[in-house]
Design a protein around this motif. Structure first.
Motif, mmCIF file in Angstrom:
data_model
loop_
_atom_site.group_PDB
_atom_site.id
_atom_site.type_symbol
_atom_site.label_atom_id
_atom_site.label_comp_id
_atom_site.label_asym_id
_atom_site.label_seq_id
_atom_site.Cartn_x
_atom_site.Cartn_y
_atom_site.Cartn_z
ATOM 1 N N ALA A 119 20.348 57.666 -17.342
ATOM 2 C CA ALA A 119 20.974 57.453 -16.029
ATOM 3 C C ALA A 119 21.089 55.973 -15.662
ATOM 4 O O ALA A 119 21.901 55.597 -14.818
ATOM 5 C CB ALA A 119 20.190 58.191 -14.955
ATOM 6 N N GLN A 120 20.257 55.123 -16.255
ATOM 7 C CA GLN A 120 20.254 53.697 -15.868
ATOM 8 C C GLN A 120 19.686 52.873 -17.024
ATOM 9 O O GLN A 120 19.316 53.413 -18.073
ATOM 10 C CB GLN A 120 19.396 53.491 -14.606
ATOM 11 C CG GLN A 120 17.912 53.816 -14.847
ATOM 12 C CD GLN A 120 17.051 53.602 -13.606
ATOM 13 O OE1 GLN A 120 17.476 53.880 -12.499
ATOM 14 N NE2 GLN A 120 15.839 53.098 -13.798
ATOM 15 N N ASP A 134 18.596 62.939 -18.161
ATOM 16 C CA ASP A 134 17.613 62.212 -17.348
ATOM 17 C C ASP A 134 17.022 63.200 -16.349
ATOM 18 O O ASP A 134 17.488 64.335 -16.258
ATOM 19 C CB ASP A 134 18.283 61.022 -16.627
ATOM 20 C CG ASP A 134 17.305 59.892 -16.321
ATOM 21 O OD1 ASP A 134 16.279 60.159 -15.679
ATOM 22 O OD2 ASP A 134 17.575 58.747 -16.728
ATOM 23 N N LEU A 135 16.024 62.781 -15.595
ATOM 24 C CA LEU A 135 15.562 63.564 -14.456
ATOM 25 C C LEU A 135 16.767 63.731 -13.528
ATOM 26 O O LEU A 135 17.797 63.093 -13.721
ATOM 27 C CB LEU A 135 14.418 62.832 -13.730
ATOM 28 C CG LEU A 135 13.149 62.615 -14.566
ATOM 29 C CD1 LEU A 135 12.212 61.648 -13.849
ATOM 30 C CD2 LEU A 135 12.445 63.939 -14.833
ATOM 31 N N LEU A 182 19.504 63.141 -11.912
ATOM 32 C CA LEU A 182 20.288 62.011 -11.444
ATOM 33 C C LEU A 182 21.743 62.229 -11.798
ATOM 34 O O LEU A 182 22.063 62.878 -12.799
ATOM 35 C CB LEU A 182 19.794 60.709 -12.094
ATOM 36 C CG LEU A 182 18.428 60.208 -11.594
ATOM 37 C CD1 LEU A 182 17.892 59.116 -12.470
ATOM 38 C CD2 LEU A 182 18.532 59.720 -10.146
ATOM 39 N N THR A 194 9.129 65.755 -20.797
ATOM 40 C CA THR A 194 7.786 66.267 -21.087
ATOM 41 C C THR A 194 7.763 67.802 -21.155
ATOM 42 O O THR A 194 6.700 68.375 -21.389
ATOM 43 C CB THR A 194 6.769 65.811 -20.009
ATOM 44 O OG1 THR A 194 7.108 66.433 -18.755
ATOM 45 C CG2 THR A 194 6.776 64.307 -19.843
ATOM 46 N N ALA A 210 13.862 57.543 -22.815
ATOM 47 C CA ALA A 210 13.148 57.693 -21.538
ATOM 48 C C ALA A 210 11.726 57.192 -21.692
ATOM 49 O O ALA A 210 11.054 57.480 -22.685
ATOM 50 C CB ALA A 210 13.146 59.155 -21.094
ATOM 51 N N GLY A 211 11.268 56.453 -20.727
ATOM 52 C CA GLY A 211 9.904 55.941 -20.792
ATOM 53 C C GLY A 211 9.524 55.345 -19.452
ATOM 54 O O GLY A 211 10.398 54.982 -18.664
ATOM 55 N N LYS A 228 3.112 53.211 -26.543
ATOM 56 C CA LYS A 228 4.193 52.610 -27.329
ATOM 57 C C LYS A 228 3.764 52.368 -28.781
ATOM 58 O O LYS A 228 4.595 52.402 -29.689
ATOM 59 C CB LYS A 228 4.665 51.313 -26.666
ATOM 60 C CG LYS A 228 5.409 51.540 -25.347
ATOM 61 C CD LYS A 228 6.646 52.418 -25.543
ATOM 62 C CE LYS A 228 7.479 52.575 -24.280
ATOM 63 N NZ LYS A 228 8.658 53.436 -24.490
ATOM 64 N N LEU A 284 11.743 46.674 -14.481
ATOM 65 C CA LEU A 284 11.063 45.437 -14.051
ATOM 66 C C LEU A 284 10.981 45.300 -12.530
ATOM 67 O O LEU A 284 10.482 44.297 -12.016
ATOM 68 C CB LEU A 284 11.764 44.203 -14.642
ATOM 69 C CG LEU A 284 11.784 44.102 -16.177
ATOM 70 C CD1 LEU A 284 12.411 42.779 -16.605
ATOM 71 C CD2 LEU A 284 10.383 44.229 -16.770
#
Ligand code: NAD
Length: 238
Positions: free
Chosen positions: A15-16, A37-38, A40, A49, A75-76, A143, A179
């Motif tokens: 999504a982004q 995505d979730l 969106l 998950t 996704a993370g 990671k 970020l």
């Protein structure tokens, strides 16, 4: 036409940020792209998950696109803090979103990908999967798990004589909403300047710096590359 013409790609966290940039890049180079995505806008709903959701969503994407040849496990989440104050629930959440996602995605995508070889699984790890930082134990550990899980999948596919590759990408700081936490503390400009000072090339990355690595790994240009890692980090790990 294009460097990934005919490829059918499924991207999580699309999504982004890096997932969206990779989706635009692959589509521009000729691939069919499904973003998940979730909840969106513009993306298929998938919580990475949840195994039952993976099964259902991959089924639909493969049927819509006429197969599946590229999986981008992108996704993370971050957001954890120093170990003594880190809540166990947040530890488990970061581990689950970052690691369970790669396991479940690869496990269920392989069912579809074996019918459309060659295939490529691309896993977003991080420089934080290779170098520890003392501030984010769950992010570091998760990671690092993605890094070796990616190699495990590569060796498994090779041993099974599947022409399906698996590789990981390790970005340093890239200008995406992930970020926002740093920006909230210092203001975006100062936050980015602080991060940039840690990078030998003197800047943080752009989403397309990573999308270009995804494009290479999705394309047949990397057809002999598996179980490898690509660091895209302005020299921070050199
Ligand atoms: P981002 O936060 O901008 O985007 C991540 C996306 O994943 C979001 O759209 C979010 O909704 C989605 N997501 C989160 N939990 C999910 C879930 N349970 N199920 C489905 N989707 C979920 O982050 P980004 O910068 O685009 O990061 C993409 C990947 O790159 C992540 O794995 C991240 O750890 C990694 N990475 C990013 C940077 C960076 O500085 N931007 C550096 C190294 C690694």
């Amino acid at each position: 036409t294009g460097r990934v013409a005919g490829k059918k790609a499924f991207i999580t966290g699309g999504a982004q940020g890096l997932g969206a940039a990779a989706g635009r890049m692959l589509a521009k180079e000729g691939a069919k792209v499904a973003l998940a995505d979730l909840n969106l806008a513009g993306a298929q709903a998938l919580d990475v998950t949840q195994e039952d959701q993976w099964i259902e969503v991959l089924e639909k994407a493969a049927s819509d696109m006429g197969g599946l040849s590229v999986l981008v496990n992108n996704a993370g989440i971050g957001g954890d803090g120093p170990i003594e104050s880190l809540d166990f629930g947040l530890w488990k959440k970061v581990m689950s979103v970052n690691v369970d996602s790669v396991f479940l995605g690869a496990k269920h995508a392989l069912t579809h990908m074996r019918a459309h070889q060659p295939g490529s699984i691309i896993n977003l790890s991080s420089i934080a999967g290779l170098i520890a930082n003392g501030n984010s134990p769950a992010y570091n550990a998760s990671k690092a798990a993605v890094w070796l899980l990616s190699k495990n999948i590569a060796l498994y596919c090779a041993k099974m004589k599947l022409d399906i590759r698996s590789n990981s990408i390790h970005p340093t700081f890239i200008d995406t909403p992930i970020l926002d936490g740093f920006s909230a503390w210092f203001g975006k400009e100062e936050a980015f300047a602080k991060l940039a000072r840690q990078v030998p090339m003197g800047r943080i990355g752009e989403p397309n710096d990573i999308a270009n690595a995804v494009l290479y790994l999705a394309s047949d240009e990397s057809k002999f590359m598996t179980g490898a890692e690509i660091k895209v980090d302005g020299g921070i790990s050199a």
